[in-house]
Design a protein around this motif. Sequence first.
Motif, PDB file in Angstrom:
ATOM      1  N   ARG A   1      -2.317   3.059  -7.590  1.00 41.80           N
ATOM      2  CA  ARG A   1      -3.084   2.244  -6.665  1.00 41.80           C
ATOM      3  C   ARG A   1      -3.071   0.795  -7.127  1.00 41.80           C
ATOM      4  NH1 ARG A   1      -9.529   2.017  -4.973  1.00 41.80           N
ATOM      5  NH2 ARG A   1      -9.372  -0.146  -4.233  1.00 41.80           N
TER       6      ARG A   1
ATOM      7  N   ALA B   1       0.828  -1.208   0.000  1.00 41.62           N
ATOM      8  CA  ALA B   1       0.000   0.000   0.000  1.00 41.62           C
ATOM      9  C   ALA B   1       0.862   1.256   0.000  1.00 41.62           C
ATOM     10  CB  ALA B   1      -0.921  -0.013   1.213  1.00 41.62           C
TER      11      ALA B   1
ATOM     12  N   TYR C   1      -1.578   3.908   2.548  1.00 39.35           N
ATOM     13  CA  TYR C   1      -1.787   4.361   1.171  1.00 39.35           C
ATOM     14  C   TYR C   1      -2.308   5.800   1.107  1.00 39.35           C
ATOM     15  CZ  TYR C   1      -3.590   4.708  -3.573  1.00 39.35           C
ATOM     16  OH  TYR C   1      -3.834   5.125  -4.855  1.00 39.35           O
TER      17      TYR C   1
ATOM     18  N   LEU D   1      -8.997   0.596  -0.660  1.00 40.84           N
ATOM     19  CA  LEU D   1      -7.679   1.134  -0.345  1.00 40.84           C
ATOM     20  C   LEU D   1      -7.639   2.659  -0.377  1.00 40.84           C
ATOM     21  CD1 LEU D   1      -4.828   0.165   0.403  1.00 40.84           C
ATOM     22  CD2 LEU D   1      -4.254   0.228  -2.028  1.00 40.84           C
ATOM     23  N   ASP D   2      -8.495   3.270  -1.160  1.00 42.67           N
ATOM     24  CA  ASP D   2      -8.512   4.730  -1.233  1.00 42.67           C
ATOM     25  C   ASP D   2      -9.692   5.337  -0.470  1.00 42.67           C
ATOM     26  OD1 ASP D   2     -10.527   3.897  -2.890  1.00 42.67           O
ATOM     27  OD2 ASP D   2      -9.861   5.028  -4.652  1.00 42.67           O
TER      28      ASP D   2
ATOM     29  N   GLY E   1       2.547   1.777  -3.311  1.00 41.70           N
ATOM     30  CA  GLY E   1       1.612   2.308  -4.290  1.00 41.70           C
ATOM     31  C   GLY E   1       1.435   3.803  -4.146  1.00 41.70           C
ATOM     32  N   ARG E   2       1.390   4.252  -2.921  1.00 37.15           N
ATOM     33  CA  ARG E   2       1.291   5.699  -2.674  1.00 37.15           C
ATOM     34  C   ARG E   2       2.515   6.432  -3.214  1.00 37.15           C
ATOM     35  NH1 ARG E   2       1.369   8.202   3.434  1.00 37.15           N
ATOM     36  NH2 ARG E   2       1.258  10.423   2.888  1.00 37.15           N
TER      37      ARG E   2
END
Length: 305
Positions: A184, A175, A278, A247-248, A178-179
């Motif tokens: 994402r 996570a 994230y 996740l967002d 990805g950030r």
Amino acid sequence: MSFTLFPSTRLALALESLAGLSVGDALGAQYFVPGNHPSDLLRARVPAAPWEWTDDTEQACCLVTALGDGDFDRDGFAETLARRFDAYRGYGPGAVVMLREIREGLPWPIAAASAFDGQGSCGNGAAMRAAPLGAWHADSLAHAAAQGARAAEVTHAHAEGIAGGVAVSVAAAVAAAGRLDGRRPEPAQLLLATAAHTPAGSVHDGLIEAAGITGGQEEAAHRLGNGARALAQDTVAYALWAAARYLDDYPAAVAACVIAGGDVDTTAAIAGGVVSAYTGVEGIPAAWLAAREPLPGWLPVTGGG
């Protein structure tokens, strides 16, 4: 992964994950209080403040104090856990006995190995505190897995208990990466990447099953478990499914854990710690962060509060 992490960045990532973990833990714990209804959360109604956190957050704070260069400091972590633990924060009886033994001088490898008649613990303790460690190691999933195992072994000698800590560490690293990459990861991608670094066993198999679930929260909880048994095998896959799916969207991830029932403070802590790795603290509703009891004063830096 195409980035270099400096110590200050690692710490910032870990503290933001800790903020999400602690808010999820504290909010989830409110639904063990009579009169607080999980369905209210779907209408953006939350319990009255303050929200006290549990042993999930206390152990995660101890873990953050042990983060640093090189291998995870297991001796220092064990000493901090034993010195700081408050039995009234919701620790299970086995954990209380173990931590008291360590406080009284029993080496942690012996205390962990002797738990549950020599089987070791396969409970959720290693998993529920692990997300900040994974965020710290956002530049290497392999390091996140290895250090996640080291951190888990301090209190969990059972293979599944260790696997739970590894899985959450890796998921948080995915996570946070990805950030930092600005991409994402898709839900199945996050879960399969996590499974690839999780030791074989029931936790690993649950992650593989979670990656294939295309339905909603009810199907996922039915197939994966919701933590009601307080075992890593029954908890980690669902919590990480919720984190990967939302996740967002921090509120949606926590709500998915609360609505599923079971060990809601723990599933919400796991999902919250991964999601905030994230989104950053900005993803946590400000009112929720303000409602959460302040983190302990002995934590040198409190980052997100």
